[in-house]
Design a protein around this motif. Structure first.
Motif, PDB file in Angstrom:
ATOM      1  N   ASN A 145       0.823  -1.208   0.000  1.00  0.00           N
ATOM      2  CA  ASN A 145       0.000   0.000   0.000  1.00  0.00           C
ATOM      3  C   ASN A 145       0.859   1.262   0.000  1.00  0.00           C
ATOM      4  N   SER A 149       0.011   3.058  -3.645  1.00  0.00           N
ATOM      5  CA  SER A 149      -0.997   4.120  -3.586  1.00  0.00           C
ATOM      6  C   SER A 149      -0.456   5.501  -3.935  1.00  0.00           C
ATOM      7  N   VAL A 158      -0.873   1.016 -13.013  1.00  0.00           N
ATOM      8  CA  VAL A 158      -0.470  -0.170 -12.258  1.00  0.00           C
ATOM      9  C   VAL A 158       0.560  -1.007 -13.012  1.00  0.00           C
ATOM     10  N   TYR A 177      -4.931  -4.850  -9.037  1.00  0.00           N
ATOM     11  CA  TYR A 177      -6.261  -4.377  -9.422  1.00  0.00           C
ATOM     12  C   TYR A 177      -7.343  -4.982  -8.521  1.00  0.00           C
ATOM     13  N   TYR A 179      -6.954  -5.968  -5.389  1.00  0.00           N
ATOM     14  CA  TYR A 179      -6.865  -5.344  -4.074  1.00  0.00           C
ATOM     15  C   TYR A 179      -7.521  -3.959  -4.083  1.00  0.00           C
ATOM     16  N   ILE A 180      -7.317  -3.207  -5.174  1.00  0.00           N
ATOM     17  CA  ILE A 180      -7.942  -1.879  -5.275  1.00  0.00           C
ATOM     18  C   ILE A 180      -9.459  -2.019  -5.351  1.00  0.00           C
ATOM     19  N   GLU A 181      -9.929  -2.987  -6.127  1.00  0.00           N
ATOM     20  CA  GLU A 181     -11.374  -3.207  -6.262  1.00  0.00           C
ATOM     21  C   GLU A 181     -11.990  -3.596  -4.924  1.00  0.00           C
ATOM     22  N   LEU A 185      -6.424  -1.208  -0.459  1.00  0.00           N
ATOM     23  CA  LEU A 185      -5.388  -0.186  -0.564  1.00  0.00           C
ATOM     24  C   LEU A 185      -6.011   1.200  -0.435  1.00  0.00           C
ATOM     25  N   ALA A 187      -5.439   3.621  -2.478  1.00  0.00           N
ATOM     26  CA  ALA A 187      -5.830   4.014  -3.834  1.00  0.00           C
ATOM     27  C   ALA A 187      -7.185   3.416  -4.171  1.00  0.00           C
ATOM     28  N   ARG A 188      -7.985   4.181  -4.926  1.00  0.00           N
ATOM     29  CA  ARG A 188      -9.316   3.736  -5.304  1.00  0.00           C
ATOM     30  C   ARG A 188      -9.438   3.720  -6.830  1.00  0.00           C
ATOM     31  N   ASN A 189     -10.540   3.154  -7.291  1.00  0.00           N
ATOM     32  CA  ASN A 189     -10.765   3.103  -8.738  1.00  0.00           C
ATOM     33  C   ASN A 189     -10.778   4.491  -9.367  1.00  0.00           C
TER      34      ASN A 189
END
Length: 286
Positions: A145, A149, A158, A177, A179-181, A185, A187-189
């Motif tokens: 993270n 991020s 990515v 991807y 983990y972000i979904e 993390l 970071a977001r979409n």
């Protein structure tokens, strides 16, 4: 427990596998995957313990007096520069463990044993981790993270981040991807510029909607019931064979009473082309 009992009895892997109704390779993989090293305190495990020249120096001030250094007091393991642990070579061969070894109880070396209870605990732990959907520790996830991020928020994609920091990341870009979904993390979409800029795919062509009521009374069971009541009815069956998706098709018509089948090449798979039958063919059908 059956595998452990067979190993304790000294059964061959083939006989052990036969007794429990499994393949020999399956039993072998199970034993090698869940065996463990057990530390022994029976003696000195150094390969030089018979020819060691440092024994007189170690004996000075030793509480054991002049007793020969056959047992490990800890000093030779921690402080001796020549210490080299000796390993048993027997568990490198089938059955890969020391469960049935005659010298196991008095062996001075670390032993490799298979314990059914320990194997079951390992299996349940693996099953629990797989159910969580992530195989990383909290610290490893935090490290990912902290690396991923900030770079994503700076505008890097990515795949670029994973390519530049491949040695530091234990997972692939597809996993990042995921983990972000899942929100694992910071970071977001919305931070993924390409993902937010990508337009939604539009369905091409007109959408044909068929009223479901038109299928009432026209099922195969309805056809069988009609033929049962009218066995002498003239029946023809029509179907389409698609040659190229979005291109030509073959219209087939089968007359069941005389086993005659006609085929017509159509340019498109639409209803107008299906009924555009040449006049010569219509004469044949009549």
């Amino acid at each position: 427990m059956s595998i452990q009992a067979g190993l304790q009895q000294g059964l061959s892997p083939a006989q052990n596998a036969k007794n429990i109704g499994k393949d020999r390779s399956t039993v072998g993989r199970e034993v090698k995957a869940h065996r463990r090293l057990v530390v022994s305190s029976k003696g000195n495990s150094c390969v030089h313990h018979h020819t060691c020249t440092r024994i007189p120096q170690c004996r000075s001030g030793c509480l054991r007096g002049k007793r020969q250094c056959q047992t490990a007091c800890g000093g030779c393991i921690e402080g001796c520069q020549d210490y080299q642990e000796e390993f048993c070579q027997e568990y490198k061969r089938s059955p890969f463990v020391c469960n049935a070894c005659d010298h196991r109880l008095r062996c001075r070396l670390r032993r490799m044993l298979y314990d059914a209870k320990y194997a079951q605990e390992q299996y349940e732990g693996t099953l629990s981790e797989s159910g969580k959907g992530i195989s990383l520790t909290e610290q490893e996830l935090d490290d990912i993270n902290e690396l991923i991020s900030p770079l994503i928020r700076q505008g890097q994609s990515v795949p670029v981040i994973c390519g530049n920091h491949r040695a530091e990341l234990p997972v692939s870009d597809r996993t990042i991807y995921s983990y972000i979904e899942a929100g694992l993390l910071n970071a977001r979409n919305i931070d993924l510029r390409r993902k937010m800029r990508r337009p939604e795919r539009k369905k091409s062509g007109p959408q044909l909607r068929v009223d479901r009521k038109c299928h009432m009374g026209r099922g195969y069971e309805d056809y069988q019931g009609y033929m049962h009541e009218n066995p002498d009815a003239m029946v023809s069956q029509m179907d389409s064979v698609v040659l190229h998706k979005g291109g030509q098709v073959l219209l087939t018509i089968l007359f069941t009473n005389c086993d005659l089948q006609l085929m017509f090449l159509r340019e498109e798979h639409i209803s107008l082309c299906q009924w555009d039958i040449p006049e010569t063919a219509k004469g044949t059908m009549n």
